[in-house]
Design a protein around this motif. Sequence first.
Motif, PDB file in Angstrom:
ATOM      1  N   UNK A 204      31.850  56.483  28.380  1.00 27.68           N
ATOM      2  CA  UNK A 204      33.191  55.896  28.232  1.00 27.68           C
ATOM      3  C   UNK A 204      33.924  55.992  29.576  1.00 27.68           C
ATOM      4  N   UNK A 205      33.278  55.500  30.614  1.00 23.36           N
ATOM      5  CA  UNK A 205      33.863  55.552  31.949  1.00 23.36           C
ATOM      6  C   UNK A 205      35.043  54.585  32.028  1.00 23.36           C
ATOM      7  N   UNK A 206      36.158  55.065  32.537  1.00 22.63           N
ATOM      8  CA  UNK A 206      37.356  54.247  32.667  1.00 22.63           C
ATOM      9  C   UNK A 206      37.487  53.735  34.098  1.00 22.63           C
ATOM     10  N   UNK A 207      37.978  52.509  34.216  1.00 19.95           N
ATOM     11  CA  UNK A 207      38.223  51.896  35.525  1.00 19.95           C
ATOM     12  C   UNK A 207      39.718  51.748  35.748  1.00 19.95           C
ATOM     13  N   UNK A 208      40.205  52.344  36.829  1.00 24.12           N
ATOM     14  CA  UNK A 208      41.599  52.178  37.241  1.00 24.12           C
ATOM     15  C   UNK A 208      41.673  51.103  38.325  1.00 24.12           C
ATOM     16  N   UNK A 209      42.789  50.384  38.375  1.00 22.46           N
ATOM     17  CA  UNK A 209      43.034  49.461  39.479  1.00 22.46           C
ATOM     18  C   UNK A 209      42.686  48.013  39.219  1.00 22.46           C
ATOM     19  N   UNK A 210      41.982  47.722  38.109  1.00 23.41           N
ATOM     20  CA  UNK A 210      41.626  46.330  37.845  1.00 23.41           C
ATOM     21  C   UNK A 210      41.351  46.120  36.362  1.00 23.41           C
ATOM     22  N   UNK A 211      42.037  45.142  35.792  1.00 26.52           N
ATOM     23  CA  UNK A 211      41.820  44.698  34.419  1.00 26.52           C
ATOM     24  C   UNK A 211      41.176  43.324  34.514  1.00 26.52           C
ATOM     25  N   UNK A 212      39.868  43.258  34.317  1.00 26.70           N
ATOM     26  CA  UNK A 212      39.147  41.994  34.511  1.00 26.70           C
ATOM     27  C   UNK A 212      39.584  40.941  33.496  1.00 26.70           C
ATOM     28  N   UNK A 213      39.879  41.346  32.272  1.00 26.09           N
ATOM     29  CA  UNK A 213      40.280  40.380  31.250  1.00 26.09           C
ATOM     30  C   UNK A 213      41.614  39.726  31.603  1.00 26.09           C
ATOM     31  N   UNK A 214      42.542  40.524  32.079  1.00 23.30           N
ATOM     32  CA  UNK A 214      43.870  40.007  32.435  1.00 23.30           C
ATOM     33  C   UNK A 214      43.924  39.495  33.862  1.00 23.30           C
ATOM     34  N   UNK A 215      42.893  39.800  34.662  1.00 25.03           N
ATOM     35  CA  UNK A 215      42.868  39.468  36.088  1.00 25.03           C
ATOM     36  C   UNK A 215      44.111  40.024  36.784  1.00 25.03           C
ATOM     37  N   UNK A 216      44.372  41.300  36.509  1.00 25.89           N
ATOM     38  CA  UNK A 216      45.507  42.003  37.105  1.00 25.89           C
ATOM     39  C   UNK A 216      45.045  43.343  37.652  1.00 25.89           C
ATOM     40  N   UNK A 217      45.628  43.737  38.788  1.00 27.66           N
ATOM     41  CA  UNK A 217      45.227  45.011  39.347  1.00 27.66           C
ATOM     42  C   UNK A 217      46.068  45.420  40.536  1.00 27.66           C
ATOM     43  N   UNK A 218      45.519  46.324  41.333  1.00 23.57           N
ATOM     44  CA  UNK A 218      46.230  46.919  42.461  1.00 23.57           C
ATOM     45  C   UNK A 218      45.776  46.285  43.773  1.00 23.57           C
ATOM     46  N   UNK A 219      46.747  45.771  44.538  1.00 23.72           N
ATOM     47  CA  UNK A 219      46.456  45.116  45.813  1.00 23.72           C
ATOM     48  C   UNK A 219      47.485  45.544  46.852  1.00 23.72           C
ATOM     49  N   UNK A 220      47.031  45.676  48.106  1.00 23.02           N
ATOM     50  CA  UNK A 220      47.932  46.072  49.189  1.00 23.02           C
ATOM     51  C   UNK A 220      48.786  44.917  49.688  1.00 23.02           C
ATOM     52  N   UNK A 221      48.248  43.704  49.613  1.00 21.30           N
ATOM     53  CA  UNK A 221      48.926  42.545  50.189  1.00 21.30           C
ATOM     54  C   UNK A 221      48.465  42.244  51.599  1.00 21.30           C
ATOM     55  N   UNK A 222      47.472  42.991  52.085  1.00 20.25           N
ATOM     56  CA  UNK A 222      46.911  42.747  53.424  1.00 20.25           C
ATOM     57  C   UNK A 222      45.569  43.460  53.520  1.00 20.25           C
ATOM     58  N   UNK A 223      44.886  43.240  54.655  1.00 16.00           N
ATOM     59  CA  UNK A 223      43.584  43.864  54.879  1.00 16.00           C
ATOM     60  C   UNK A 223      43.590  44.830  56.060  1.00 16.00           C
ATOM     61  N   UNK A 224      44.767  45.164  56.572  1.00  9.85           N
ATOM     62  CA  UNK A 224      44.842  45.952  57.798  1.00  9.85           C
ATOM     63  C   UNK A 224      45.409  47.358  57.623  1.00  9.85           C
ATOM     64  N   UNK A 225      46.183  47.592  56.579  1.00  5.59           N
ATOM     65  CA  UNK A 225      46.974  48.819  56.466  1.00  5.59           C
ATOM     66  C   UNK A 225      46.142  49.957  55.873  1.00  5.59           C
TER      67      UNK A 225
END
Length: 365
Positions: A204-225
Motif C-alpha cells: 500500500x505504497x503512497x505517492x505524494x506530489x502527483x495525482x495521476x487521475x486528477x492530473x494535479x501535483x507539485x511543481x516549482x514553476x521552473x527548472x533552475x531553482x
Amino acid sequence: MAVKPFKLALAGFSAVGLAALAACGEAPTDSGDDNADASFSACMVTDSGGIDDKSFNESAWAGMEAAMAENDDIEVSFKESASEADYDPNLQASVDKGCNFVVGVGGLMAGNVTTAALANTDVGFAIVDGSPIDANFAPVETENVYSIQFDTAQSAFLAGYVAASQTKTGIVATWGGMQINPVTIFMDGFAEGIAKHNEDKGTDVQLLGWDAAAQEGTFLGNFEDAAAGRSTSDTFISQGADVLFPVAGPAGIGALTAASEDDAVNAIWVDTDGFESTEYGSELITSAEKALDVAVKEAVLAAYDDKAGNGTYVGTLANDGVSLAPFHDFESAVSADTKAEVEALTQQIIDGSLVVESPASPAAP
C-alpha cells in the motif's frame, strides 16, 4: 530501504552554494566545435538550465557532438537560453548564422521552433520533446520540422515499481519543474508503476506530489531553482517520503542534496543516468533514462543526408529510446525477485501485453 553504500561529504554545502560553484564553470552563451572544412552546420538552442544541466540540454549536446565525430563534414554549435524570452532571438540568430539544421531542446520551445520553421522553409529544424504547434497549441503541418519524442511513461513505470519495492516507510514522492507533457509523462508512469507493485505484491505504497487521475501535483514553476527543489523535497521527507523522484532538470539537484544529508532517503533521477551525470550517485537507486543523445545524433545525420524532413521519432523500451538505468551502488540492495519482476514487466511492455498509458504520451509515428 537499504542504507546507502557510502555518503558524500556534502552536508556543509547549501543548494545555493552548489549553484554558485557550478556557475564558475558555466559555458558561454554561444559556443561550438569548429570544423573549418565542414559544409553542413548543425546548431542547437538550449532550454533554460544551461548546456551542462546534468539533464536534457547536456544530453542533447552530446548527441550533436557525436554526429560531428561520426561525420567530419558536420560542424556543431549551440546557443544558450537563460529563459523563454531567449528562444526566438536564439532561433533567429541560428538562422542568420547560416545553420542548415537547428535543434530546439525542450517542449516549451515547440511553438517558437514551429514559427521559425514556417518563416524559414529552406532550413531544417527539430523539436526535442515536442511537435509542431501554433500559439493555441494546435498541431501544425510543416515540411521542415523533425519531432523527437520519448514515451518516458514506460521507463518511469519501471522506476515507480522499483521505488515501491525499496521504500521502508511506504511513502514516496515526486515533483516537477513545470506542468508540461515532458514532465507529467514521467510522473504518470511513476504513479502507474507504484500502483502495479501495490496490486501485484499486496503493498500500500503512497505517492505524494502527483495525482495521476486528477492530473494535479507539485511543481516549482521552473527548472533552475535547486534551492526550491531542496525545500520541496524536505517537505516531502518530513511527511515520511524516503524515495524522491524529481522531474525538474537542474532543479532536481535539490532533491539529491536533501537525500545526501539523510541516510534514510534515496532518489531516482530522470533523463540521464544520474549515477554518471551527477555527483550524487550514492543517493540514486536508478534513473528513468531517455536516449536523447542518440536520437539527436541520428536526427543530425539524417538532416545531413536530407532525410529528416518532417519525420517523427518516438523513443520506447522496444527501440531502446527509453530505459531503466543500472542500479550501480544499489545492485545488492535491490532484491533478485524485484530485478526479475522488472525484467518481466519490461518484456510485457515491449510485447504489448502490458500497456503503460499517460495523457502526455506521444502518438506513435
